[in-house]
Design a protein around this motif. Structure first.
Motif, short mmCIF file in Angstrom:
data_model
loop_
_atom_site.label_atom_id
_atom_site.label_comp_id
_atom_site.label_asym_id
_atom_site.label_seq_id
_atom_site.Cartn_x
_atom_site.Cartn_y
_atom_site.Cartn_z
N LYS A 68 0.71 -1.13 -0.01
CA LYS A 68 0.07 -0.11 -0.12
C LYS A 68 0.94 1.23 -0.12
N VAL A 69 1.81 1.23 -0.76
CA VAL A 69 2.76 2.20 -0.84
C VAL A 69 2.18 3.57 -1.40
N GLN A 70 2.40 4.81 -0.71
CA GLN A 70 1.71 5.91 -1.30
C GLN A 70 2.84 7.19 -1.13
N ALA A 71 2.38 8.23 -1.76
CA ALA A 71 3.52 9.44 -1.99
C ALA A 71 3.98 9.76 -0.46
N THR A 72 3.02 9.65 0.46
CA THR A 72 3.33 10.12 1.88
C THR A 72 3.23 9.06 2.80
N GLY A 73 3.16 7.86 2.71
CA GLY A 73 3.24 6.76 3.62
C GLY A 73 3.12 5.51 2.93
N LEU A 74 3.51 4.58 3.67
CA LEU A 74 3.34 3.08 3.11
C LEU A 74 2.80 2.11 4.47
N THR A 75 2.78 1.00 4.08
CA THR A 75 2.48 -0.06 5.36
C THR A 75 3.45 -1.11 5.35
N LEU A 76 3.87 -1.30 6.52
CA LEU A 76 5.16 -2.17 6.70
C LEU A 76 4.53 -3.51 7.31
N ASN A 77 5.10 -4.71 6.55
CA ASN A 77 4.69 -6.10 7.10
C ASN A 77 5.35 -6.77 7.07
N TRP A 78 5.58 -7.91 8.07
CA TRP A 78 6.69 -8.92 8.29
C TRP A 78 6.11 -10.13 8.87
N THR A 79 6.92 -11.45 8.91
CA THR A 79 6.43 -12.37 9.49
C THR A 79 6.89 -12.42 10.69
N LYS A 80 5.88 -12.86 11.79
CA LYS A 80 5.87 -12.76 13.18
C LYS A 80 7.31 -13.51 13.58
N LYS A 107 3.97 6.79 -11.29
CA LYS A 107 4.65 5.44 -11.06
C LYS A 107 6.29 5.56 -10.78
N ASN A 108 6.74 4.73 -9.84
CA ASN A 108 8.11 4.63 -9.80
C ASN A 108 8.44 3.05 -9.12
N ALA A 109 9.51 2.44 -9.05
CA ALA A 109 9.92 1.24 -8.54
C ALA A 109 9.11 0.72 -7.29
N ALA A 110 8.68 1.93 -6.27
CA ALA A 110 8.10 1.47 -5.24
C ALA A 110 6.71 1.29 -5.50
N GLY A 111 5.85 1.91 -6.12
CA GLY A 111 4.49 1.72 -6.30
C GLY A 111 4.20 2.89 -7.19
N LYS A 112 2.74 3.18 -7.24
CA LYS A 112 2.20 4.18 -7.67
C LYS A 112 1.18 5.14 -6.96
N SER A 113 0.79 6.37 -7.35
CA SER A 113 0.31 7.22 -6.48
C SER A 113 -1.13 6.94 -6.66
N PHE A 114 -1.93 7.69 -5.94
CA PHE A 114 -3.46 7.85 -6.28
C PHE A 114 -3.83 8.47 -7.70
N GLY A 115 -4.75 7.83 -8.40
CA GLY A 115 -5.23 8.17 -9.60
C GLY A 115 -5.90 9.48 -9.52
N SER A 144 10.84 2.33 -0.25
CA SER A 144 10.66 3.68 -0.93
C SER A 144 9.29 4.11 -0.97
N THR A 145 9.07 5.32 -0.99
CA THR A 145 7.54 6.09 -1.44
C THR A 145 7.42 6.00 -2.99
N SER A 146 6.16 6.09 -3.31
CA SER A 146 5.62 6.38 -4.50
C SER A 146 5.82 7.76 -4.86
N PRO A 147 5.97 8.19 -6.23
CA PRO A 147 5.76 9.71 -6.67
C PRO A 147 4.56 10.18 -6.17
N LYS A 148 4.82 11.81 -6.11
CA LYS A 148 3.58 12.63 -5.75
C LYS A 148 2.24 12.25 -6.89
N GLU A 149 1.35 12.54 -6.69
CA GLU A 149 -0.04 12.55 -7.62
C GLU A 149 0.39 13.67 -8.76
#
Length: 943
Positions: A787-799, A926-934, A859-864
């Motif tokens: 859920k990578v965004q321009a100003t945030g993202l969600t971290l996940n890991w295996t417990k 878009k960039n390698a990390a993800g894409k912005s909101f449409g 990394s974060t995604s680019p700005k919209e």
């Protein structure tokens, strides 16, 4: 005074050397001589002579047949002869004698003669004899009482009852006396007990002491019956009751005041985080030397001679400065101070939700008739108080006297406090700069009045201004408002206007907010909020899961009536047991009516003392409901121990049970919820102790053991032990103890737990959590971002097996903690690399966090994109153009939900359209990390 012969050197030492006297002085100074003789060491011999007559002979305790003689001892006498009417009665050594077997109304003469080995005194002195007449009248004394018995005995009193005398002289009153020395002496408790009464309570006694209680009947002439006695021993004082209404006031950065209602103790011990810090005889205690912004747990125990009570606890957090510059996204605003769990917009609510860990607290305000800013939502006081009338009819004094109407919102809450309404100045003075005030304004006058208070207390940087009236926000910004949010209604609000006046955030109702709106807000530079995120109970889906969904979609903060429960980053994690304090956490409120007495939400409730339970009126039919809010356990290995009591037998089903759910990844659990997962331990009424695994609507028995049948009112002690490889359930109140085991790890590492029942009332008490970790946890693995965004993202890991919680670091600085394997990061910059690290923790220690799967650069995604538009619009073609987004490597172009293509330059030619047709295109950077909101572009082709 007797005569003495003095021989040898003794004569010289006393008379010639010490007194300079002659024999004529002996009578005069004999008392002093005797004192000196007694004190002399060897050196002479004293030879006694006949003692002198006694003096001060007196009569006391005169009755019909008895009396007491007392006199002053005669120097040199070794005993005394007692004469009655010239006849020797007896010889005694002490200067007192009880005379018995006399005849009533008879004159007697008594004489006391002092004696020693030399002889007897003459007995002729005026103080050596006395005459007296025993009591008597023309009628006989009353008969004695019968059937004297001991009634209620306490630590300081003895009650006795008797049967009135049968026949004989009429009783005018009773005398009740008591003796603590075996009957040698008596103290009269009352000599005027009404003749119509045949009972009496002797008060003022000492605990654990043997007494004799004596009852005598008296007639109108004070003739006394013979005495009747009974023996009794007072009880021990017993442990005192706990204090009640323990609360906290005067909270500062380093101090606070504890207050309570007195119990029957003599003093009170005060504990802070389990350590005794003082004792007082008062009903308040000032705690000093605290640290800023820290939550503490305090306990007050009542003390008496027998020991101390169990104690009552309360948590409180000291204040600590924060400003709008410290806002850390995402966060949850306590709507109305958490109005589903506390009386809305009261200082009591704000203090409690602050103690729960919330620092973003909303205040609705109205202006009173005298210009005072009051904390209340409506323009009348009728909805939330016991009063009535428009707010403008009240002033500062009369508004503070209004009482929140608990009967409308918490009608069955036992012991819920009486809470007065508060002004905004009350709130400012209480919290100062320790919270962010999220204040809703409705007019320009609101702004002026609030700013006057903010300037007075220098809190301009602590206010987040919010409104549904954009013109009021424009006025506030002109006056210097820095952090602002405007609630929006899609399609009716000019977003360009909000942008032009400097609004920072836009807010939407949850049923209005869409991904498209979120993208649009983000592309214009707005932060996005949603309100108000709550749900009904019992629930089919949890609010907290819904909040996670909004976070995934890019929402920055929300308002909630249950902010602690909802909080996305586990700010409600408790390090200590929460069940030893009667706090109204999620799921622990009785009925909540949502301002309507026809729509109750069924929840568990405290049932008195240190107990929490579900009663028959609190669950729906026979549905299995678990609604005790359970704080996540911060340990990989732990034990939960609690007492379970069934107040009464179930109506018919011997399979009815009380139960605890634990290791659940969600905080709502019932038998019809397909999202219910976790383990369940149940003690059936018939004594069967069972362990179950709940997977949605499927239930599997993992272990079972038969224990003794339960009995109404019986307390069973249950212990759950959780390890990385197995779970154990034990019943400890029986001999022998019983145990069943589940060798299952399906839900290890999910830490919610809560109580419930099925077809029976169940009281839970004395719940404790013990951490039993033996080793520190290993590093987590698989750290990644979604859920990578321009100003945030969600971290996940295996417990990590054996972990109880996780600390999350961004570029070396800790940014939060969670008990789950997910963490939401906000406040980042577009197209930027960040290093993240996750450290696993339990009660034993922390992992290194150095493993390749525990840290890494994300990394974060680019700005919209900005300023999208359509050029060259024809019947079947058009060209989309936009401003390039910094950090973007390409752009996706969609027609609705259909991907048209990907380009590296900020333009795209669209073909194959239909004439005179409306289209909505979306452009994603878009960039390698993800894409912005449409970002949408709406176009209609030509004919």
């Amino acid at each position: 005074m007797g005569k003495y012969r003095v021989f040898g050197s003794l004569f010289d030492r006393i008379f010639r050397n010490d007194l300079n006297a002659n024999f004529d002085d002996i009578d005069k100074d004999i008392t002093d001589i005797m004192k000196r003789l007694t004190a002399l060491e060897q050196g002479g011999n004293v030879v006694p002579v006949v003692p002198a007559d006694v003096t001060g002979l007196a009569v006391s305790n005169l009755s019909f047949t008895t009396l007491t003689l007392t006199w002053s001892a005669s120097m040199g006498a070794t005993s005394y002869d007692i004469y009655k009417n010239g006849v020797l009665l007896t010889n005694v050594s002490a200067p007192t004698f009880n005379v018995t077997s006399l005849t009533s109304n008879t004159l007697y003469t008594f004489k006391v003669v002092a004696k020693n080995s030399v002889g007897s005194a003459p007995g002729t002195g005026s103080g050596a004899s006395i005459s007296t007449t025993t009591l008597g009248s023309s009628q006989a004394a009353p008969n004695p009482v019968t059937n004297l018995q001991v009634g209620t005995v306490t630590s300081n009193s003895i009650s006795v009852t008797w049967t009135a005398p049968s026949g004989g002289t009429a009783v005018a009153n009773y005398e009740v006396a008591y003796s603590s020395d075996g009957g040698s002496t008596y103290t009269v408790a009352s000599s005027a007990v009404n003749p119509g009464s045949t009972s009496y309570t002797v008060n003022g006694l000492n605990p654990s002491k043997a007494y004799i209680v004596r009852v005598v009947a008296l007639d109108a002439s004070s003739n006394r019956s013979s005495a009747v006695t009974v023996n009794a021993t007072t009880s021990s004082i017993g442990l005192p009751n706990d204090v009640t209404n323990l609360n906290v006031t005067n909270i500062t950065q380093t101090s606070l005041t504890l207050n309570w209602t007195a119990s029957n103790g003599t003093s009170y011990d005060i504990y802070k985080d389990g350590v005794k810090i003082g004792n007082t005889t008062q009903t308040s205690y000032n705690v000093t030397g605290l640290s800023s912004g820290i939550q503490y747990t305090f306990k007050v125990k009542a003390i008496n001679a027998s020991g101390e009570s169990a104690g009552v606890t309360v948590t409180a957090r000291t204040t600590g400065n924060i400003t709008i510059a410290d806002m850390k996204l995402p966060f949850v605003v306590a709507h109305g101070g958490g109005e589903r769990i506390y009386p809305e917009h009261t200082l009591y609510a704000y203090q409690n939700v602050f103690n729960d860990g919330c620092k973003y607290i909303e205040q609705d305000v109205q202006i009173l008739g005298d210009g005072t800013v009051a904390c209340i939502h409506d323009n009348t006081v009728d909805v939330v108080t016991t009063g009535s009338g428009p707010v403008t009819s009240f002033n500062e004094t009369t508004f503070r006297q209004l009482i929140f109407d608990n009967n409308k919102f918490f009608p069955t809450a036992p012991g819920y406090p009486v809470v007065n309404m508060s002004t905004l100045e009350d709130v400012f003075k209480t919290f100062n700069a320790s919270i962010l005030y999220v204040i809703e304004i409705k007019s320009n006058s609101d702004v002026d009045n609030i700013l006057a208070l903010a300037n007075k207390y220098q809190l301009q940087d602590n206010i987040v201004w919010q409104t549904m009236v954009p013109t009021a926000m424009e006025y506030a910004i002109q006056k210097g408002a820095k952090m602002t949010m405007v609630g929006c209604d899609p399609g009716t609000l000019d977003l360009n206007y909000l942008k032009s006046i400097g609004v920072k955030y836009t807010g939407y109702n949850t049923n209005q907010l869409t991904d498209e709106l979120i993208g649009q807000m983000k592309s214009m530079g707005f932060g996005v909020a949603t309100f108000t995120l709550n749900g009904n109970l019992p629930k089919s889906q949890t609010d907290r899961q819904a909040w996670k969904g909004w976070l995934d979609r890019g929402v920055d903060f929300t308002f909630s009536d249950e902010p602690v429960y909802l909080s996305g980053n586990d700010s409600h994690v408790k390090l200590k047991d929460t069940f030893d304090t009667q706090r109204w956490y999620h799921g622990m409120i009785p009925f909540y009516y949502d301002k309507s007495p026809t729509v109750p939400y069924y929840r568990g409730k405290f049932s008195g003392g240190n107990k929490w339970g579900l009663r028959t009126v609190d669950y729906l039919g026979t549905m299995f409901v678990h609604q005790g809010w359970g704080s996540p356990v911060q340990a990989g290995n732990y034990k939960i121990k609690f007492d379970l009591t069934y107040p009464a037998a179930p109506p018919s089903d011997t399979g009815a049970w009380g139960t605890i759910v634990f290791e659940s990844p969600i905080d709502n659990f019932n038998n019809v919820n397909p999202t219910s997962f976790g383990y369940q331990c149940a003690l059936r009424w018939n004594g069967q102790l069972m362990l179950w695994l709940k997977n949605g609507t499927s239930t599997t028995v993992l272990g079972s053991v038969s224990t003794p049948q339960m009995v109404a009112g019986q307390k069973a002690t249950i212990e759950i032990e959780v390890t990385p490889t197995a779970i154990y359930a034990r019943r400890l109140d029986t001999t022998p103890t019983y145990e069943t085991t589940a060798n299952d790890v399906t839900h290890r590492g999910s830490h919610y737990f809560f109580f419930g029942s099925y077809e029976i009332d169940a009281d839970f008490s004395n719940a404790t959590i013990t951490h039993t970790d033996a080793v520190i946890p290993i590093d987590v693995t698989g750290l990644n971002s979604t859920k990578v965004q321009a100003t945030g993202l969600t971290l996940n890991w295996t417990k990590s097996a054996n972990a109880g919680s996780y600390d999350v670091y961004q570029d070396g600085a800790k940014i939060g903690s969670t008990t789950e394997s997910i963490f939401y990061v906000r406040g980042l910059k577009p197209s930027t690399n960040y290093n993240f690290k996750v450290i696993a923790k339990n009660s034993k220690g922390s992992s290194a966090g150095s493993g390749s799967g525990a840290n890494g650069t994300l990394s974060t995604s680019p700005k919209e994109v900005a300023n999208p538009l359509a050029n060259g619009i024809g019947s079947t073609t058009l060209t989309l153009k936009w401003d390039a987004s910094t950090g973007a490597t390409s752009y996706d172009v969609y027609n609705g939900s259909t991907l048209l293509g990907n380009v590296t330059s900020p333009t795209y030619n669209v073909t194959g359209l239909t004439a005179n047709t409306s289209y909505k295109f979306y452009i994603y950077s878009k960039n390698a990390a993800g894409k912005s909101f449409g970002v949408p572009v709406t176009v209609t082709t030509t004919s």
